[in-house]
Design a protein around this motif. Sequence first.
Motif, short mmCIF file in Angstrom:
data_model
loop_
_atom_site.label_atom_id
_atom_site.label_comp_id
_atom_site.label_asym_id
_atom_site.label_seq_id
_atom_site.Cartn_x
_atom_site.Cartn_y
_atom_site.Cartn_z
N GLU A 225 -14.16 38.00 65.06
CA GLU A 225 -13.13 38.40 65.79
C GLU A 225 -12.26 39.01 66.60
OE1 GLU A 225 -13.61 43.42 65.55
OE2 GLU A 225 -12.61 43.47 63.98
N PRO A 226 -11.64 37.96 67.20
CA PRO A 226 -10.98 37.38 68.13
C PRO A 226 -11.69 38.15 69.73
CG PRO A 226 -9.08 37.39 67.15
CD PRO A 226 -10.36 38.10 66.37
N GLN A 227 -11.79 37.86 70.60
CA GLN A 227 -13.07 38.33 71.82
C GLN A 227 -11.89 38.59 73.39
OE1 GLN A 227 -16.04 39.07 70.41
NE2 GLN A 227 -15.67 39.12 68.66
N ASN B 191 -15.98 31.73 71.25
CA ASN B 191 -14.53 31.35 72.04
C ASN B 191 -13.24 33.05 71.37
OD1 ASN B 191 -14.83 28.69 72.02
ND2 ASN B 191 -14.46 28.43 70.45
N ARG B 192 -12.64 33.05 72.18
CA ARG B 192 -11.34 33.99 72.46
C ARG B 192 -10.79 34.46 70.94
NH1 ARG B 192 -8.03 35.14 77.50
NH2 ARG B 192 -7.47 36.00 76.04
N ASP B 193 -10.87 32.94 70.22
CA ASP B 193 -10.32 33.21 69.06
C ASP B 193 -11.20 33.42 67.86
OD1 ASP B 193 -11.44 30.68 68.52
OD2 ASP B 193 -9.81 29.45 67.60
N GLY B 194 -12.31 34.31 67.97
CA GLY B 194 -13.60 34.17 67.35
C GLY B 194 -14.26 33.27 66.51
N SER B 195 -13.68 31.71 66.76
CA SER B 195 -13.88 30.79 66.20
C SER B 195 -15.72 30.48 66.54
CB SER B 195 -13.27 29.33 66.34
OG SER B 195 -13.05 28.50 68.01
N ARG C 20 -17.08 32.80 61.34
CA ARG C 20 -15.51 33.14 61.93
C ARG C 20 -15.91 34.79 62.82
NH1 ARG C 20 -11.51 30.30 64.36
NH2 ARG C 20 -10.28 32.07 64.33
#
Length: 93
Positions: free
Chosen positions: A80-82, A48-52, A78
Amino acid sequence: APLGEAPPRVMDEVPPPKLLQMVEPDLPSRLFRRSERRVEIVVDLVINRDGSVRSAAVRGDLGSDVADAVSDAMRGWRYEPQPGARLHIVRLV
Protein backbone atom coordinates in the motif's frame (compact mmCIF):
# COMPACT_ATOMS: atom_id res chain seq x y z
CA ALA A 1 18.48 9.03 -1.47
CA PRO A 2 18.17 10.79 -4.83
CA LEU A 3 18.49 14.56 -4.78
CA GLY A 4 15.38 16.19 -3.34
CA GLU A 5 14.07 12.94 -1.83
CA ALA A 6 14.10 12.32 1.91
CA PRO A 7 16.04 9.27 3.11
CA PRO A 8 13.97 6.25 4.19
CA ARG A 9 12.79 6.24 7.79
CA VAL A 10 12.82 3.32 10.19
CA MET A 11 9.24 3.00 11.35
CA ASP A 12 9.33 0.69 14.35
CA GLU A 13 6.29 2.23 16.03
CA VAL A 14 3.84 1.88 13.14
CA PRO A 15 2.12 -1.25 11.88
CA PRO A 16 3.87 -3.15 9.08
CA PRO A 17 2.95 -2.11 5.56
CA LYS A 18 0.19 -4.07 3.84
CA LEU A 19 1.49 -6.31 1.05
CA LEU A 20 -0.66 -6.07 -2.09
CA GLN A 21 1.36 -8.13 -4.59
CA MET A 22 3.99 -10.79 -3.99
CA VAL A 23 6.37 -12.43 -6.46
CA GLU A 24 7.78 -15.79 -5.33
CA PRO A 25 11.56 -16.07 -5.68
CA ASP A 26 12.90 -18.90 -7.85
CA LEU A 27 15.23 -20.39 -5.25
CA PRO A 28 17.93 -22.91 -6.17
CA SER A 29 17.18 -26.47 -5.10
CA ARG A 30 20.52 -26.69 -3.21
CA LEU A 31 19.03 -24.42 -0.58
CA PHE A 32 16.50 -27.09 0.37
CA ARG A 33 18.96 -30.00 0.27
CA ARG A 34 21.37 -28.39 2.73
CA SER A 35 19.64 -29.68 5.79
CA GLU A 36 16.34 -30.72 7.16
CA ARG A 37 16.02 -27.61 9.27
CA ARG A 38 13.97 -24.63 8.27
CA VAL A 39 15.73 -22.06 6.10
CA GLU A 40 15.05 -18.44 7.00
CA ILE A 41 15.99 -15.59 4.67
CA VAL A 42 16.00 -12.08 6.14
CA VAL A 43 15.70 -9.17 3.73
CA ASP A 44 15.98 -5.42 4.33
CA LEU A 45 13.58 -3.58 2.02
CA VAL A 46 13.23 0.08 1.19
CA ILE A 47 9.62 0.78 0.24
CA ASN A 48 8.88 3.91 -1.80
CA ARG A 49 5.95 6.23 -1.11
CA ASP A 50 3.98 4.62 -3.95
CA GLY A 51 4.40 1.15 -2.39
CA SER A 52 7.00 -0.12 -4.86
CA VAL A 53 10.20 -1.70 -3.54
CA ARG A 54 13.24 0.49 -4.19
CA SER A 55 15.79 -2.00 -2.94
CA ALA A 56 16.03 -5.43 -1.35
CA ALA A 57 19.21 -6.54 0.46
CA VAL A 58 19.49 -10.13 1.68
CA ARG A 59 21.24 -10.53 5.05
CA GLY A 60 23.75 -13.29 5.63
CA ASP A 61 25.73 -15.47 3.28
CA LEU A 62 23.38 -17.76 1.41
CA GLY A 63 25.21 -17.32 -1.89
CA SER A 64 24.86 -14.78 -4.65
CA ASP A 65 22.38 -16.96 -6.56
CA VAL A 66 19.97 -16.93 -3.59
CA ALA A 67 20.49 -13.23 -2.89
CA ASP A 68 19.92 -12.35 -6.56
CA ALA A 69 16.78 -14.52 -6.85
CA VAL A 70 15.26 -13.07 -3.67
CA SER A 71 16.19 -9.45 -4.48
CA ASP A 72 14.84 -9.73 -8.05
CA ALA A 73 11.54 -11.21 -6.86
CA MET A 74 11.07 -8.72 -4.04
CA ARG A 75 11.57 -5.73 -6.33
CA GLY A 76 8.31 -6.96 -7.91
CA TRP A 77 6.44 -6.78 -4.60
CA ARG A 78 3.93 -3.96 -4.08
CA TYR A 79 2.69 -2.50 -0.82
CA GLU A 80 0.00 0.00 0.00
CA PRO A 81 1.22 3.57 -0.56
CA GLN A 82 3.24 4.91 2.39
CA PRO A 83 3.47 8.39 3.94
CA GLY A 84 7.15 8.36 2.96
CA ALA A 85 9.94 5.99 1.95
CA ARG A 86 10.54 3.49 4.73
CA LEU A 87 12.72 0.60 5.76
CA HIS A 88 11.02 -2.74 6.35
CA ILE A 89 12.43 -6.15 7.33
CA VAL A 90 10.94 -9.31 5.81
CA ARG A 91 11.60 -12.85 6.99
CA LEU A 92 11.00 -15.57 4.41
CA VAL A 93 10.71 -19.08 5.83
